[in-house]
Design an enzyme around this catalytic site. Sequence first.
Site, mmCIF file in Angstrom:
data_model
loop_
_atom_site.group_PDB
_atom_site.id
_atom_site.type_symbol
_atom_site.label_atom_id
_atom_site.label_comp_id
_atom_site.label_asym_id
_atom_site.label_seq_id
_atom_site.Cartn_x
_atom_site.Cartn_y
_atom_site.Cartn_z
ATOM 1 N N ARG A 29 0.595 -1.153 -0.148
ATOM 2 C CA ARG A 29 -0.009 -0.155 -0.109
ATOM 3 C C ARG A 29 0.731 1.248 0.010
ATOM 4 O O ARG A 29 0.583 2.390 0.520
ATOM 5 C CB ARG A 29 -1.012 0.132 1.103
ATOM 6 C CG ARG A 29 -1.943 -1.156 1.275
ATOM 7 C CD ARG A 29 -2.844 -0.979 -0.002
ATOM 8 N NE ARG A 29 -4.202 -1.891 0.161
ATOM 9 C CZ ARG A 29 -5.489 -1.342 0.716
ATOM 10 N NH1 ARG A 29 -5.488 -0.124 0.895
ATOM 11 N NH2 ARG A 29 -6.283 -2.014 0.637
ATOM 12 N N ARG A 33 -2.684 6.867 0.593
ATOM 13 C CA ARG A 33 -3.279 8.028 1.328
ATOM 14 C C ARG A 33 -2.343 8.499 2.204
ATOM 15 O O ARG A 33 -2.329 9.846 2.448
ATOM 16 C CB ARG A 33 -4.612 7.920 2.065
ATOM 17 C CG ARG A 33 -5.558 7.523 0.951
ATOM 18 C CD ARG A 33 -7.161 7.052 1.614
ATOM 19 N NE ARG A 33 -6.416 5.703 2.137
ATOM 20 C CZ ARG A 33 -7.409 4.647 2.503
ATOM 21 N NH1 ARG A 33 -8.459 4.944 2.692
ATOM 22 N NH2 ARG A 33 -6.913 3.402 2.556
ATOM 23 N N ARG A 42 -5.933 12.442 -5.898
ATOM 24 C CA ARG A 42 -7.085 11.646 -5.473
ATOM 25 C C ARG A 42 -8.309 12.767 -5.166
ATOM 26 O O ARG A 42 -9.329 12.586 -5.401
ATOM 27 C CB ARG A 42 -6.915 10.787 -4.137
ATOM 28 C CG ARG A 42 -7.955 10.141 -3.605
ATOM 29 C CD ARG A 42 -8.177 8.978 -4.331
ATOM 30 N NE ARG A 42 -9.423 8.265 -3.446
ATOM 31 C CZ ARG A 42 -10.680 8.764 -3.400
ATOM 32 N NH1 ARG A 42 -11.016 9.865 -4.102
ATOM 33 N NH2 ARG A 42 -11.401 7.919 -2.600
ATOM 34 N N ASP A 78 -6.588 -2.599 -7.533
ATOM 35 C CA ASP A 78 -7.116 -3.104 -6.607
ATOM 36 C C ASP A 78 -7.441 -4.413 -7.031
ATOM 37 O O ASP A 78 -7.611 -4.732 -8.055
ATOM 38 C CB ASP A 78 -8.107 -2.574 -6.298
ATOM 39 C CG ASP A 78 -8.727 -2.619 -4.870
ATOM 40 O OD1 ASP A 78 -8.333 -1.937 -3.905
ATOM 41 O OD2 ASP A 78 -9.337 -3.223 -4.509
ATOM 42 N N TYR A 155 -14.997 -10.352 -0.165
ATOM 43 C CA TYR A 155 -15.826 -9.168 -0.483
ATOM 44 C C TYR A 155 -16.907 -9.239 -1.224
ATOM 45 O O TYR A 155 -18.049 -8.520 -0.965
ATOM 46 C CB TYR A 155 -14.740 -8.189 -1.029
ATOM 47 C CG TYR A 155 -13.502 -7.864 -0.258
ATOM 48 C CD1 TYR A 155 -13.705 -6.753 0.660
ATOM 49 C CD2 TYR A 155 -12.339 -8.348 -0.234
ATOM 50 C CE1 TYR A 155 -12.733 -6.521 1.431
ATOM 51 C CE2 TYR A 155 -11.202 -8.017 0.692
ATOM 52 C CZ TYR A 155 -11.451 -7.072 1.780
ATOM 53 O OH TYR A 155 -10.452 -6.618 2.497
HETATM 54 O O1 CP3 Z 1 0.056 -1.204 -2.600
HETATM 55 C C1 CP3 Z 1 -0.118 -0.510 -3.467
HETATM 56 O O2 CP3 Z 1 0.175 0.911 -3.130
HETATM 57 C C2 CP3 Z 1 -0.825 -0.684 -4.711
HETATM 58 C C3 CP3 Z 1 -2.314 -0.507 -4.861
HETATM 59 C C4 CP3 Z 1 -3.361 -1.410 -3.888
HETATM 60 C C5 CP3 Z 1 -4.251 -0.949 -3.642
HETATM 61 N N1 CP3 Z 1 -5.045 -1.750 -2.877
HETATM 62 C C6 CP3 Z 1 -5.069 0.434 -3.607
HETATM 63 C C7 CP3 Z 1 -6.117 0.983 -2.807
HETATM 64 C C8 CP3 Z 1 -3.239 -2.709 -3.540
HETATM 65 C C9 CP3 Z 1 -2.060 -3.762 -3.876
HETATM 66 C C10 CP3 Z 1 -4.548 -3.107 -2.990
HETATM 67 C C11 CP3 Z 1 -4.625 -4.646 -2.557
HETATM 68 C C12 CP3 Z 1 -5.829 -4.545 -1.686
HETATM 69 N N2 CP3 Z 1 -7.392 -4.173 -2.043
HETATM 70 C C13 CP3 Z 1 -6.165 -5.775 -0.829
HETATM 71 C C14 CP3 Z 1 -5.099 -6.567 -0.598
HETATM 72 C C15 CP3 Z 1 -4.229 -5.833 0.624
HETATM 73 C C16 CP3 Z 1 -4.664 -5.550 1.914
HETATM 74 O O3 CP3 Z 1 -4.481 -4.660 2.342
HETATM 75 O O4 CP3 Z 1 -4.867 -6.276 2.492
HETATM 76 C C17 CP3 Z 1 -7.493 -5.563 -0.460
HETATM 77 C C18 CP3 Z 1 -8.060 -6.271 0.707
HETATM 78 C C19 CP3 Z 1 -8.204 -4.460 -1.110
HETATM 79 C C20 CP3 Z 1 -9.534 -4.131 -1.085
HETATM 80 C C21 CP3 Z 1 -9.604 -2.610 -0.758
HETATM 81 N N3 CP3 Z 1 -9.507 -1.627 -1.539
HETATM 82 C C22 CP3 Z 1 -10.348 -2.266 0.391
HETATM 83 C C23 CP3 Z 1 -10.796 -3.092 1.491
HETATM 84 C C24 CP3 Z 1 -10.333 -1.112 0.501
HETATM 85 C C25 CP3 Z 1 -10.869 0.214 1.392
HETATM 86 C C26 CP3 Z 1 -9.880 0.236 2.860
HETATM 87 C C27 CP3 Z 1 -8.832 0.889 2.369
HETATM 88 O O5 CP3 Z 1 -7.713 0.402 2.674
HETATM 89 O O6 CP3 Z 1 -9.082 2.221 1.961
HETATM 90 C C28 CP3 Z 1 -9.751 -0.413 -0.800
HETATM 91 C C29 CP3 Z 1 -9.483 0.807 -1.289
HETATM 92 C C30 CP3 Z 1 -7.938 1.223 -1.648
HETATM 93 N N4 CP3 Z 1 -7.290 0.385 -2.581
HETATM 94 C C31 CP3 Z 1 -7.234 2.339 -1.677
HETATM 95 C C32 CP3 Z 1 -6.030 2.397 -2.261
HETATM 96 C C33 CP3 Z 1 -5.194 3.542 -2.316
HETATM 97 C C34 CP3 Z 1 -7.828 3.728 -0.803
HETATM 98 C C35 CP3 Z 1 -8.847 4.255 -1.915
HETATM 99 C C36 CP3 Z 1 -8.941 5.848 -1.493
HETATM 100 O O7 CP3 Z 1 -7.773 6.515 -1.954
HETATM 101 O O8 CP3 Z 1 -9.806 6.378 -1.055
#
Ligand code: CP3
Length: 355
Positions: A29, A33, A42, A78, A155
């Site tokens: 990640r 943010r 964003r 994602d 999910y």
């Molecule tokens: O790692 C990185 O920087 C690359 C991008 C990346 C994102 N999501 C961007 C993202 C990666 C590799 C993921 C993987 C992901 N997505 C996982 C597995 C890793 C983990 O954290 O367990 C999961 C479970 C998701 C599903 C997901 N996406 C959730 C549950 C959420 C909301 C919760 C949260 O963390 O905000 C997201 C949104 C998300 N994915 C954001 C980002 C940068 C936040 C979105 C925003 O900018 O509002």
Amino acid sequence: MLTRPDNDHLFLRACRGETVERVPVWMMRQAGRYLPEYRAVRAENDFLTLCKTPSLASEVTVQPVDIVGVDAAIIFADILLVPEAMGLELTFNKGEGPVFDPPIRKTADLDRLKRPDVDSTLGYVFAAIAETRRVLEGRVPVIGFAGTPWTVASYVVEGGTSKNHAHLLAWSHRDPQGLRKLLDRLAEVTVDYLRGQIDAGAQALQLFDTWGGLLSPERFAAVALPSLETILDGVSGDARARGVPIIYYGNGTGHLLELLSTLPVDVLSVDWRQSLSAVRARIGDGKTLQGNLDPTTLLATPEVIEQSTRAVLASGRGGPHVMNLGHGILPMTPVENARAFIEAVKAHGRRDAET
Ligand code: CP3
């Protein structure tokens, strides 16, 4: 700029188990943010627009390389884009995280899932990978990724993030064959998707199994493992031919380590709940380990971050190691603390350094 053979990067060599001059480091990640530069992009675009616009996805993918100095870039996308491509409506609501409405809860619901052509539905990710390779000019390698079917199914079945995963677990007990169909459908699309990422230029692949730890070893083997193996079977040939290492990340999967160590992957990425030396004592030295600083450590002082990072480095010295966090970096992390972590690895992670 640098012209390095595609697979000669520090990170890729460590993934392959080679002895390297310094432990490489990146953060799950890392494009996100906690970076003001990400929040600025964003502010002008919703999350899915960012994912689906290759120039923007590429811009935020490269940000942590420039700002905190990580040794690899993970493509901005994602894990939930796969079920969206299969026809499910995905929304990200403010403060709520991802939502699938209506969710998939039973075999009859599987009729709502398509087998998409990944070039036309997920081609924006492939374009973002190709664009990022161009922008990076070989400075660091680009990691592609997907979720495991079990984690993505969580999910899709729960309809979003869940505390107890009651719908998913209930389905797995009530009708394991039905759930198996969902996992197999997710797996076949994920194979196409990951192969497309390799073709587009991804130099390593990570499978995220955020919820793999929900199952006992016996139930993991029966329920989650077959679809994971489908993915590895489908992708390994291309990956090997192109020198693309595969990383499996499990969260809360300490009780599954013996089983996970038999997966045909190059790297096991582990959470922070036990030390890397303890992990190695259990699984031997056949795989590179990735991890495993507790992400909340980055909310402490630079001194604590440096000490804790050195402890992880010392614990990882028994074999090939890629430094990372044990889970994603938290949005409230100060950027200077993320940088302190990366710099501690660069200062103390050299092969000849005392940790
Ligand atoms: O790692 C990185 O920087 C690359 C991008 C990346 C994102 N999501 C961007 C993202 C990666 C590799 C993921 C993987 C992901 N997505 C996982 C597995 C890793 C983990 O954290 O367990 C999961 C479970 C998701 C599903 C997901 N996406 C959730 C549950 C959420 C909301 C919760 C949260 O963390 O905000 C997201 C949104 C998300 N994915 C954001 C980002 C940068 C936040 C979105 C925003 O900018 O509002």
